[in-house]
Design an enzyme around this catalytic site. Structure first.
Site, PDB file in Angstrom:
ATOM      1  N   PHE A 149      -0.475  -2.304   6.016  1.00 40.27           N
ATOM      2  CA  PHE A 149      -0.135  -1.611   7.273  1.00 40.27           C
ATOM      3  C   PHE A 149      -1.318  -1.484   8.221  1.00 40.27           C
ATOM      4  O   PHE A 149      -1.143  -1.291   9.419  1.00 40.27           O
ATOM      5  CB  PHE A 149       0.414  -0.195   6.965  1.00 40.27           C
ATOM      6  CG  PHE A 149      -0.661   0.828   6.670  1.00 40.27           C
ATOM      7  CD1 PHE A 149      -1.306   1.499   7.716  1.00 40.27           C
ATOM      8  CD2 PHE A 149      -1.062   1.108   5.373  1.00 40.27           C
ATOM      9  CE1 PHE A 149      -2.309   2.426   7.454  1.00 40.27           C
ATOM     10  CE2 PHE A 149      -2.059   2.029   5.099  1.00 40.27           C
ATOM     11  CZ  PHE A 149      -2.690   2.690   6.147  1.00 40.27           C
ATOM     12  N   LYS A 173       5.531 -11.596   4.960  1.00 39.08           N
ATOM     13  CA  LYS A 173       6.170 -10.301   4.675  1.00 39.08           C
ATOM     14  C   LYS A 173       5.183  -9.225   5.113  1.00 39.08           C
ATOM     15  O   LYS A 173       4.295  -8.832   4.393  1.00 39.08           O
ATOM     16  CB  LYS A 173       6.482 -10.187   3.171  1.00 39.08           C
ATOM     17  CG  LYS A 173       7.672  -9.315   2.888  1.00 39.08           C
ATOM     18  CD  LYS A 173       7.501  -7.907   2.463  1.00 39.08           C
ATOM     19  CE  LYS A 173       6.330  -7.148   2.157  1.00 39.08           C
ATOM     20  NZ  LYS A 173       6.267  -5.865   2.905  1.00 39.08           N
ATOM     21  N   GLU A 176       6.100  -2.935   5.759  1.00 44.34           N
ATOM     22  CA  GLU A 176       7.336  -2.321   6.278  1.00 44.34           C
ATOM     23  C   GLU A 176       7.021  -1.072   7.108  1.00 44.34           C
ATOM     24  O   GLU A 176       7.888  -0.548   7.799  1.00 44.34           O
ATOM     25  CB  GLU A 176       8.300  -2.002   5.130  1.00 44.34           C
ATOM     26  CG  GLU A 176       7.844  -0.960   4.119  1.00 44.34           C
ATOM     27  CD  GLU A 176       6.904  -1.499   3.038  1.00 44.34           C
ATOM     28  OE1 GLU A 176       6.162  -2.467   3.279  1.00 44.34           O
ATOM     29  OE2 GLU A 176       6.889  -0.908   1.937  1.00 44.34           O
ATOM     30  N   CYS A 281     -10.284  -1.268   5.368  1.00 47.02           N
ATOM     31  CA  CYS A 281     -10.834  -1.675   4.064  1.00 47.02           C
ATOM     32  C   CYS A 281     -12.333  -1.851   4.156  1.00 47.02           C
ATOM     33  O   CYS A 281     -13.014  -1.932   3.146  1.00 47.02           O
ATOM     34  CB  CYS A 281     -10.183  -2.957   3.590  1.00 47.02           C
ATOM     35  SG  CYS A 281     -10.614  -4.344   4.624  1.00 47.02           S
ATOM     36  N   GLU A 384     -10.219   5.472  -3.690  1.00 46.40           N
ATOM     37  CA  GLU A 384     -10.291   5.053  -2.290  1.00 46.40           C
ATOM     38  C   GLU A 384      -9.464   6.069  -1.510  1.00 46.40           C
ATOM     39  O   GLU A 384      -8.235   6.112  -1.654  1.00 46.40           O
ATOM     40  CB  GLU A 384      -9.692   3.649  -2.118  1.00 46.40           C
ATOM     41  CG  GLU A 384      -9.719   3.193  -0.672  1.00 46.40           C
ATOM     42  CD  GLU A 384      -9.001   1.864  -0.426  1.00 46.40           C
ATOM     43  OE1 GLU A 384      -7.977   1.593  -1.075  1.00 46.40           O
ATOM     44  OE2 GLU A 384      -9.465   1.117   0.445  1.00 46.40           O
TER      45      GLU A 384
HETATM   46  P1  NAD Z   1      -0.095  -1.614  -0.191  1.00 46.22           P
HETATM   47  O1  NAD Z   1      -0.691  -2.252  -1.401  1.00 46.22           O
HETATM   48  O2  NAD Z   1       0.690  -0.377  -0.366  1.00 46.22           O
HETATM   49  O3  NAD Z   1       0.889  -2.657   0.536  1.00 46.22           O
HETATM   50  C1  NAD Z   1       0.504  -3.954   0.875  1.00 46.22           C
HETATM   51  C2  NAD Z   1       1.716  -4.872   0.856  1.00 46.22           C
HETATM   52  O4  NAD Z   1       2.260  -4.892  -0.468  1.00 46.22           O
HETATM   53  C3  NAD Z   1       2.840  -4.415   1.783  1.00 46.22           C
HETATM   54  O5  NAD Z   1       3.388  -5.540   2.417  1.00 46.22           O
HETATM   55  C4  NAD Z   1       3.835  -3.750   0.832  1.00 46.22           C
HETATM   56  O6  NAD Z   1       5.159  -3.871   1.275  1.00 46.22           O
HETATM   57  C5  NAD Z   1       3.627  -4.513  -0.458  1.00 46.22           C
HETATM   58  N1  NAD Z   1       3.881  -3.682  -1.644  1.00 46.22           N
HETATM   59  C6  NAD Z   1       3.667  -2.355  -1.778  1.00 46.22           C
HETATM   60  N2  NAD Z   1       3.997  -1.938  -3.008  1.00 46.22           N
HETATM   61  C7  NAD Z   1       4.429  -3.023  -3.680  1.00 46.22           C
HETATM   62  C8  NAD Z   1       4.905  -3.247  -5.015  1.00 46.22           C
HETATM   63  N3  NAD Z   1       5.005  -2.259  -5.889  1.00 46.22           N
HETATM   64  N4  NAD Z   1       5.264  -4.493  -5.369  1.00 46.22           N
HETATM   65  C9  NAD Z   1       5.157  -5.510  -4.499  1.00 46.22           C
HETATM   66  N5  NAD Z   1       4.722  -5.364  -3.228  1.00 46.22           N
HETATM   67  C10 NAD Z   1       4.359  -4.149  -2.822  1.00 46.22           C
HETATM   68  O7  NAD Z   1      -1.294  -1.424   0.856  1.00 46.22           O
HETATM   69  P2  NAD Z   1      -1.253  -0.640   2.239  1.00 46.22           P
HETATM   70  O8  NAD Z   1      -1.179   0.814   1.975  1.00 46.22           O
HETATM   71  O9  NAD Z   1      -0.272  -1.259   3.154  1.00 46.22           O
HETATM   72  O10 NAD Z   1      -2.710  -1.011   2.804  1.00 46.22           O
HETATM   73  C11 NAD Z   1      -3.863  -0.277   2.521  1.00 46.22           C
HETATM   74  C12 NAD Z   1      -4.665  -0.928   1.427  1.00 46.22           C
HETATM   75  O11 NAD Z   1      -5.008  -2.262   1.779  1.00 46.22           O
HETATM   76  C13 NAD Z   1      -6.001  -0.230   1.179  1.00 46.22           C
HETATM   77  O12 NAD Z   1      -6.220  -0.166  -0.202  1.00 46.22           O
HETATM   78  C14 NAD Z   1      -7.010  -1.146   1.855  1.00 46.22           C
HETATM   79  O13 NAD Z   1      -8.317  -1.060   1.345  1.00 46.22           O
HETATM   80  C15 NAD Z   1      -6.402  -2.468   1.583  1.00 46.22           C
HETATM   81  N6  NAD Z   1      -6.897  -3.480   2.495  1.00 46.22           N
HETATM   82  C16 NAD Z   1      -7.707  -4.447   2.001  1.00 46.22           C
HETATM   83  C17 NAD Z   1      -8.212  -5.424   2.834  1.00 46.22           C
HETATM   84  C18 NAD Z   1      -9.088  -6.521   2.299  1.00 46.22           C
HETATM   85  O14 NAD Z   1      -9.218  -7.539   2.960  1.00 46.22           O
HETATM   86  N7  NAD Z   1      -9.682  -6.354   1.140  1.00 46.22           N
HETATM   87  C19 NAD Z   1      -7.891  -5.406   4.197  1.00 46.22           C
HETATM   88  C20 NAD Z   1      -7.038  -4.396   4.666  1.00 46.22           C
HETATM   89  C21 NAD Z   1      -6.536  -3.435   3.803  1.00 46.22           C
END
Ligand code: NAD
Length: 499
Positions: A149, A173, A176, A281, A384
Site C-alpha cells: 500500500f 495485483k 487492495e 520501507c 517494524e
Molecule cells: P503486506 O505484506 O500486508 O501486503 C503486500 C501485498 O501482499 C498486498 O498486495 C496484499 O494484498 C498481499 N497480501 C497480504 N496478506 C497476504 C497473504 N496472507 N497472502 C497473500 N498475499 C497477501 O504489506 P503492506 O502492509 O501493504 O506494506 C507494508 C510493508 O511493505 C512493510 O513491511 C514495508 O517495509 C514493506 N515494503 C518493503 C519494500 C521493499 O522494497 N523492501 C518497499 C515498500 C514496502
C-alpha cells in the site's frame, strides 16, 4: 459508493466474486470506495488472456516496446498532479510526497526507454574452430507483480515497466488498500500504445495471490510487502517452479558519529523518520548516536524539531509534514507498540498517542513519538513499527553501533553521519545491509542502479529495477553455432544441366 473494477483486456471489468474490500479515506475514516476481490477463476482467466496477448508483444521488437515506454513516460508527466492526488486520496501522504512517489516510478520507466540496450545479448566470436557462441535474453511469458500500500505509484511502476519492456505480459495485483493509482497507470499505458491484455490489473487478497502463485502459466513473481508475506510468497512461488523476488520489511538504522554535523543529522532523522508517517520501507526508525555526549546533543536538537512537526490531511496543503497512517488497525498497533516501549523501560520523550485533529476526529492520525534509551531486546526495537516513531539506541563506540546495525535481522537500508571519510568507508564496506547512505538518510538508489535489501528484507537473488530487473524478467538462451563449409569452399557456381 464508488465501485472499483479490475482492468482486463484493456477495459474496466466488474468483479464477479461478490466479495469486496473497503477503501478508506485515512484522513476521515470514511469508506470512499469498494474494491472487488478476485476469485481463482477470475485470476486464471486474466492469466490466460495475458498469455495470448504476450505472444505478439514478446515478438514486437524491443525498440517499439521502448517507444511505448517513451509515450508512457510523457503521459505520466502530463498527469503528474492527477496521479499524485490519487495516491494521496487513498494513502493519505502529502501531495509533494505523492509526487515523489510518482516521480521515482517514472524514473524507472525512463530507464526502460533504453530497453533495447538492456536486452542486448553477448557474443563470442570463434569460441572454437568455426564456432561462435551467442546468448540472447528472451521474455519469460506471463509474470506477476504483487505490491504494497505504501507506494501506490512507484512500486507498481518498478514492477510493470521492466517486465513489459522486456516483452512479458504482467498480472499486477496492487494493494487492495490503495488500488486506484495502478488502474490509472494501466489506462495511461493503453493510451501509450500497450496492446490490450498485456497488462491485467486484478485486485484481491490472499485468494487472488494464491491463485497467481499456483497458476502454471505465471513464470515469475515480483513481490513487495511485509516480511512474513514475502517469505511465504517466495516459498510457494519457488516450490511451484517460478522465479521469485520478494522484498520485505525493514528496520533501518542511522549511526551518528561524534564528528557528525548534528543539525544536519537531526534534520535528516526528522525527514527520514516521520516523513510519510514512517510508512516507508526505507524510513529511518532507529537512531544510533555514538557516545553519551553525542546522544544528549542529538536528542536536544531532535526534540524541538519533532515537536514542531505538523500532522494533517493532504488537502491542508504544503504546510503539513505528514498525514494519517493507513488504517484504524495500523493506528491501534502503533499506539500499542508505543505503550510496550514505555512498559519495557524506554524513555518516551514525545508521545504521539491519542493525537486528535479538529474536524478529523475519525482519521487515523498518529502524532510523532520519540524514544530514547531503547535497547535491542525491546519489542519496539524488534518490530517494524511502520509509523511515526523514532527510537534512539545509544552506542558506546563505532564498533558497537556497527554491531547493533549488523545484528538486526533486517537489512534494507542504513546510513551513517560523520565527517570522517575513513569511518564512512569502513561502514559502507563492512555493514551487512543492501543500501547504504553516507550523510544521506534515505539511500534509495537511482533507477539505473538497483534496489534491494539483505537478510530478512529480501528473498531471492536479484534486485528491483536497473540491470537486475532485466535479468529477472528475461531468460537467457545461449547458442553454440557451427556452419559446415558450404558454397564458399566447394560450391558449384556453373550453370549445369541436371542429368
Ligand atoms: P503486506 O505484506 O500486508 O501486503 C503486500 C501485498 O501482499 C498486498 O498486495 C496484499 O494484498 C498481499 N497480501 C497480504 N496478506 C497476504 C497473504 N496472507 N497472502 C497473500 N498475499 C497477501 O504489506 P503492506 O502492509 O501493504 O506494506 C507494508 C510493508 O511493505 C512493510 O513491511 C514495508 O517495509 C514493506 N515494503 C518493503 C519494500 C521493499 O522494497 N523492501 C518497499 C515498500 C514496502
Amino acid at each position: 459508493m464508488q465501485e472499483i473494477t479490475h482492468y482486463i483486456n484493456g477495459a474496466m471489468t466488474k468483479g464477479t466474486s461478490g466479495r469486496f474490500s473497503e477503501v478508506f479515506n485515512p484522513a476521515t475514516g470514511e469508506v470512499q470506495a469498494q474494491v472487488p476481490l478476485a476469485t481463482v477463476e477470475e485470476v486464471n482467466a486474466a492469466v490466460e488472456k495475458a498469455a495470448e496477448a504476450q505472444v505478439a508483444w514478446g515478438a514486437t521488437n524491443p525498440q517499439r516496446r521502448a517507444r511505448v515506454m517513451m509515450k508512457f513516460g510523457a503521459l505520466i508527466n502530463e498527469h503528474m498532479d492527477e496521479l499524485a492526488e490519487l495516491v494521496s486520496r487513498e494513502h493519505g501522504k502529502t501531495l509533494p510526497d505523492a509526487r515523489g512517489d510518482v516521480q521515482r516510478g517514472l524514473e524507472v520507466v525512463e530507464v526502460c526507454m533504453g530497453a533495447p540496450h538492456m536486452l542486448k545479448g553477448e557474443f563470442t566470436d570463434n569460441g572454437g574452430p568455426g564456432i561462435d557462441l551467442y546468448s540472447m535474453r528472451q521474455p519469460l511469458g506471463v509474470v506477476a507483480g504483487i505490491t504494497p500500500f505504501n507506494f501506490p505509484a512507484m512500486i507498481p511502476l518498478w514492477k510493470m515497466a521492466p517486465a513489459l519492456a522486456s516483452g512479458n505480459a504482467m498480472i499486477l495485483k496492487p494493494s487492495e488498500r490503495c488500488p486506484s493509482t495502478a488502474m490509472r497507470l494501466a489506462e495511461l499505458l493503453k493510451e501509450a500504445g500497450l496492446p490490450d491484455g498485456v497488462l491485467q490489473v486484478v485486485h484481491g487478497d490472499k485468494e487472488a495471490v494464491d491463485a497467481i502463485l499456483d497458476n502454471e502459466t505465471v513464470q515469475a513473481v515480483g513481490f513487495v510487502g511485509s516480511t512474513p508475506i514475502a517469505q511465504y510468497i517466495y516459498g510457494r512461488a519457488a516450490s511451484n517452479g517460478k522465479r521469485a523476488q520478494c522484498f520485505g520489511g525493514a528496520k533501518n538504522h542511522m549511526i551518528i558519529m561524534p564528528d557528525a554535523d548534528l543539525d544536519k543529522a537531526a534534520d535528516a532523522l526528522v525527514g527520514a523518520g516521520y516523513g510519510a508517517a514512517g510508512e516507508r520501507c526505507m524510513a529511518i526508525s532507529v537512531a544510533v548516536p555514538v557516545g553519551e555526549e553525542t546522544a544528549d546533543a542529538l536528542i536536544e536538537k531532535l526534540t524541538p524539531r519533532v515537536e514542531k512537526l505538523k500532522v494533517g490531511p493532504y488537502t491542508a496543503g504544503e504546510d503539513v509534514d505528514y498525514g494519517p497512517v493507513i488504517t484504524a488497525a495500523a493506528k491501534e498497533r502503533i499506539e500499542r507498540l508505543i505503550a510496550s516501549g514505555v512498559s519495557e523501560g524506554a524513555d518516551l520523550l514525545i508521545d504521539g498517542r491519542g493525537f486528535e485533529l479538529q474536524g478529523y476526529e475519525n482519521g487515523y492520525f498518529v502524532g510523532p513519538s520519540l524514544f530514547d534509551r531503547v535497547t535491542p531486546d525491546m519489542e519496539i526495537y524488534k518490530e517494524e513499527i511502520f509509523g511515526p516513531v523514532l527510537s534512539t539506541v545509544r552506542a558506546g563506540s563505532y564498533e558497537e553501533a556497527l554491531k547493533i546495525t549488523m545484528d538486526n535481522p533486517y537489512g534494507n537500508g542504513t546510513a551513517i553521519y560523520t565527517a570522517d571519510g575513513d569511518t564512512a568507508r569502513d561502514f559502507a564496506h563492512r555493514v551487512n545491509v543492501g543500501m547504504v547512505g553516507i550523510n544521506f538518510p534515505i539511500p534509495v538508489p537511482l533507477s539505473y542502479h538497483t534496489f534491494g535489501g539483505w537478510k530478512k528484507s529480501a528473498f531471492g537473488d536479484l534486485n528491483q529495477y536497473g540491470p537486475d530487473a532485466f535479468r529477472f524478467y528475461t531468460k537467457t538462451k545461449t547458442v553454440t553455432a557451427r556452419w559446415f563449409s558450404g558454397i564458399k569452399d566447394g560450391g558449384e557456381f556453373n550453370f549445369k544441366a541436371m542429368d
